[in-house]
Write an enzyme that holds these catalytic residues in place. Structure first.
Site, mmCIF file in Angstrom:
data_model
loop_
_atom_site.group_PDB
_atom_site.id
_atom_site.type_symbol
_atom_site.label_atom_id
_atom_site.label_comp_id
_atom_site.label_asym_id
_atom_site.label_seq_id
_atom_site.Cartn_x
_atom_site.Cartn_y
_atom_site.Cartn_z
ATOM 1 C CG HIS A 99 11.654 -76.905 -2.751
ATOM 2 N ND1 HIS A 99 12.413 -77.612 -3.664
ATOM 3 C CD2 HIS A 99 11.040 -75.922 -3.447
ATOM 4 C CE1 HIS A 99 12.278 -77.081 -4.858
ATOM 5 N NE2 HIS A 99 11.444 -76.057 -4.771
ATOM 6 C CG ASP A 101 7.745 -73.994 -5.425
ATOM 7 O OD1 ASP A 101 8.970 -74.159 -5.272
ATOM 8 O OD2 ASP A 101 7.139 -74.328 -6.459
ATOM 9 C CG HIS A 258 8.823 -79.281 -6.488
ATOM 10 N ND1 HIS A 258 8.040 -78.566 -5.619
ATOM 11 C CD2 HIS A 258 9.635 -78.382 -7.086
ATOM 12 C CE1 HIS A 258 8.354 -77.289 -5.690
ATOM 13 N NE2 HIS A 258 9.331 -77.142 -6.559
HETATM 14 C C1 SIN Z 1 11.253 -75.364 -8.703
HETATM 15 O O1 SIN Z 1 11.786 -75.880 -7.731
HETATM 16 O O2 SIN Z 1 10.309 -74.619 -8.570
HETATM 17 C C2 SIN Z 1 11.786 -75.662 -10.083
HETATM 18 C C3 SIN Z 1 11.617 -77.086 -10.461
HETATM 19 C C4 SIN Z 1 12.312 -77.434 -11.741
HETATM 20 O O3 SIN Z 1 13.008 -76.593 -12.333
HETATM 21 O O4 SIN Z 1 12.154 -78.565 -12.182
#
Ligand code: SIN
Length: 282
Positions: A99, A101, A258
């Site tokens: 995704h 953010d 990410h």
């Molecule tokens: C997130 O998706 O913002 C968190 C990523 C993570 O905890 O590594």
């Protein structure tokens, strides 16, 4: 010559920055250096930092305006900090799907600054995908088909308890959600997004928050969306960050997706997250 050094993690995305203490060294030159590294690498990492919540907010304010999430609760005293605290016995995880953010906002988050407070002895890495590299690698025909169309983004699948996939993304025990109307809001964004600073084009759809193409059904949209997700997350467009206590990652949501690995059940992981207000994607 700069006293700081950036070492790329992969050819297309990610660099570790050395020689900077974020709690004390953020003068105008350091901020410029980090901004440039972020534009070049999409995500930058720092090791061995020690940030109180106020220092974390102060770092974030050097790069933009920290935002308060309309759905996920922040900490009691500092609502702009989301504490992602996953206890050892909690199977559900936050962010375990590719995704960008808050792409479901009308003005999605510009960037995210994540600080590691407690890290499992093994696992809990975060993966990042270079959506510029993924766009560049598309054929001319696919690029011209995607340029000019929009996709609908919403939190209704990821965050709505009534949604069929809701439980997949919710970490019920770890985070508190406010079920405001923001859960059901839909926003249309260009499928190919142009970065306002670099002018680079990136694929801007993600499997967590993108529902469908504008003026198309879910079923019509799914095959092409699935192709774009599979293409964008090919290993050559990714890097993987192995956290240590005190690590910080700062990523640019305008051109990076990410994915938080959920492979450490039996251990606790605690991260503090701040997102920065963004602009309307173009
Ligand atoms: C997130 O998706 O913002 C968190 C990523 C993570 O905890 O590594």
């Amino acid at each position: 010559m700069s006293v700081w050094e950036s070492r790329p993690l992969a050819a297309g995305i990610g660099a570790e920055i050395f020689g900077l203490d974020l709690s004390s060294d953020l003068n105008a030159d350091a901020v410029r250096y980090i901004r440039q590294a972020l534009l070049t690498h999409g995500v930058v990492f720092f090791r061995g930092q020690k940030l109180s919540e106020d220092q974390h907010i102060a770092v974030a304010k050097k790069f933009g305006e920290p935002e308060v999430h309309p759905i996920v609760e922040g900490t009691e005293d500092r609502p702009e900090i989301i504490r992602i605290d996953k206890p050892a016995d909690e199977p559900a995880s936050f962010g375990t799907e590719w995704h960008s953010d808050n792409s479901f906002f009308a003005r999605p988050s510009l960037g995210t600054i994540l600080y590691a407070e407690e890290i499992p002895p093994v696992g809990g890495d975060t993966l990042f995908a270079d959506m510029y590299g993924a766009y560049d690698a598309l054929s001319g025909g696919m690029k011209s088909m995607l340029d000019g169309i929009r996709a609908i983004h919403s939190a209704k699948v990821a965050y709505d308890p009534a949604g069929s996939a809701g439980a997949k993304f919710r970490g019920e025990a770890t985070l508190k959600y406010k079920y405001s109307d923001a859960v059901h809001e839909e926003n249309a964004h260009p499928v190919v997004r142009t970065h306002p600073e670099s002018g680079r084009k990136a694929i801007y759809v993600n499997p967590m928050f993108t529902l469908r193409f504008e003026n198309m059904t879910d079923a019509e949209s799914k095959p092409l969306l699935d192709y774009l997700y599979q293409h964008s997350t090919r290993p050559e467009f990714t890097c993987r960050f192995h956290w240590q206590k005190g690590s910080v990652a700062f990523w640019d949501n305008r051109g990076v997706m990410h994915y938080a690995m959920n492979d450490y059940v039996g251990h606790r992981r605690v991260m503090n997250r701040i997102t920065l207000e963004g602009d309307k994607p173009r």
